[in-house]
Design an enzyme around this catalytic site. Structure first.
Site, PDB file in Angstrom:
ATOM      1  N   ASN A   1       0.811  -1.174  -0.144  1.00 58.92           N
ATOM      2  CA  ASN A   1      -0.052   0.175  -0.053  1.00 58.92           C
ATOM      3  C   ASN A   1       0.883   1.220  -0.063  1.00 58.92           C
ATOM      4  OD1 ASN A   1      -1.823   1.906   0.539  1.00 58.92           O
ATOM      5  ND2 ASN A   1      -2.292   1.315   2.379  1.00 58.92           N
TER       6      ASN A   1
ATOM      7  N   HIS B   1      -9.470   1.011   4.833  1.00 56.03           N
ATOM      8  CA  HIS B   1      -8.205   1.101   5.793  1.00 56.03           C
ATOM      9  C   HIS B   1      -8.307   2.116   6.778  1.00 56.03           C
ATOM     10  CE1 HIS B   1      -3.896   2.251   6.303  1.00 56.03           C
ATOM     11  NE2 HIS B   1      -3.654   1.182   5.850  1.00 56.03           N
TER      12      HIS B   1
HETATM   13  P1  13P Z   1       3.254   0.255   7.566  1.00 55.37           P
HETATM   14  O1  13P Z   1       3.866  -1.102   6.869  1.00 55.37           O
HETATM   15  O2  13P Z   1       3.965   1.492   6.930  1.00 55.37           O
HETATM   16  O3  13P Z   1       3.410   0.222   9.110  1.00 55.37           O
HETATM   17  O4  13P Z   1       1.743   0.456   7.139  1.00 55.37           O
HETATM   18  C1  13P Z   1       0.855  -0.315   7.195  1.00 55.37           C
HETATM   19  C2  13P Z   1      -0.181  -0.158   6.408  1.00 55.37           C
HETATM   20  O5  13P Z   1      -1.118   0.638   6.739  1.00 55.37           O
HETATM   21  C3  13P Z   1      -0.561  -0.976   5.302  1.00 55.37           C
HETATM   22  O6  13P Z   1      -1.965  -0.525   4.812  1.00 55.37           O
END
Ligand code: 13P
Length: 248
Positions: free
Chosen positions: A9, A93
């Site tokens: 993401n 999300h």
């Molecule tokens: P991080 O891997 O940067 O902690 O983000 C996780 C996330 O929100 C993926 O959707």
């Protein structure tokens, strides 16, 4: 067994120059046993799809509107993601829930629309730090899922991502047994909801997944992959995560 999935993401990061990371990822030859999905900003979807060509890396959006089209300035319709070449979309999300006030009901409606458009859904659930400290993690996660899951026979097109909000971008990760307990609860709910098909659905963990902790996380029961934020932005950080998943 569910498919193994490594999803990136990119959130609000990346422009045309970032396509070089996709070149590097393709050159690193990600394991064929792992499905790799990159969800870049909407402005990059079409270019990324063209860039990837026939390589099996899939491209997804990061959200879509519940309506098929209409007067919704700044929003993206599920059909537009498909038109741009996306095959997946992240829904629910925590940053959409927090920044845009998306509710379980809105996410459920988006999910139905995205399914109708032919997309595969990466449905995110997860508790806040306050909810975690109050010991309500499983209640929150299962309630979010129950609200969002469709009645239709769509199990094969839904991927679940458990992302504790307090673990996103913080370097904090739950204990292995905490992840195991939540993923087991999600698995039980999916099997209850979808029957045998629930056992085949991929359940991803997300929140500060890095090359250093990936193998340990992927060794946990019912963890079928990861939804990765920061570490998916460059191939050097993401490739070892994909490799760890292939070995799991
Ligand atoms: P991080 O891997 O940067 O902690 O983000 C996780 C996330 O929100 C993926 O959707």
């Amino acid at each position: 067994m569910p498919r193994k999935i490594a999803a990136g993401n990119w959130k609000m990061h990346g422009d045309g120059a970032a396509l070089a990371e996709i070149d590097a990822l393709m050159a690193a030859n990600p394991a064929p046993s792992v499905d790799v999905v990159i969800c870049p900003p909407a402005t990059l979807i079409h270019r990324m799809v063209s860039h990837i060509g026939s390589h099996p890396i899939a491209v997804g959006g990061q959200s879509c509107h519940a309506a098929i089209k209409g007067a919704h300035t700044g929003d993206i319709a599920a059909g537009m993601l498909v038109d741009a070449g996306a095959t997946h979309v992240i829904l629910g999300h925590s940053e959409r829930r927090a920044d845009h006030g998306e509710t379980d009901a809105m996410i459920q409606a988006q999910l139905e629309t995205a399914l109708s458009a032919g997309l595969q859904i990466i449905l995110c659930v997860g508790e806040t730090e306050t909810q975690y400290k109050a010991g309500t993690t499983q209640d929150i996660v299962t309630a979010q899922l129950r609200h969002a899951l469709p009645q239709s026979d769509a199990a094969a097109r839904i991927i679940i991502a458990y992302e504790p909000v307090w673990a996103i971008g913080t370097g904090l990760v739950p204990q292995d047994d905490e992840i195991a307990a939540v993923h087991a609860a999600i698995r039980a709910l999916l099997c209850d909801h979808f029957g045998a098909a629930g056992a085949e659905m991929a359940i991803l963990y997300g929140g500060s997944v890095k090359a250093e902790n990936a193998a340990a996380i992927f060794a946990i029961a019912n963890v079928d992959g990861a939804l990765v934020g920061g570490a998916s932005l460059n191939a050097a950080a993401f490739s070892p995560i994909i490799a760890a998943l292939a070995r799991a």
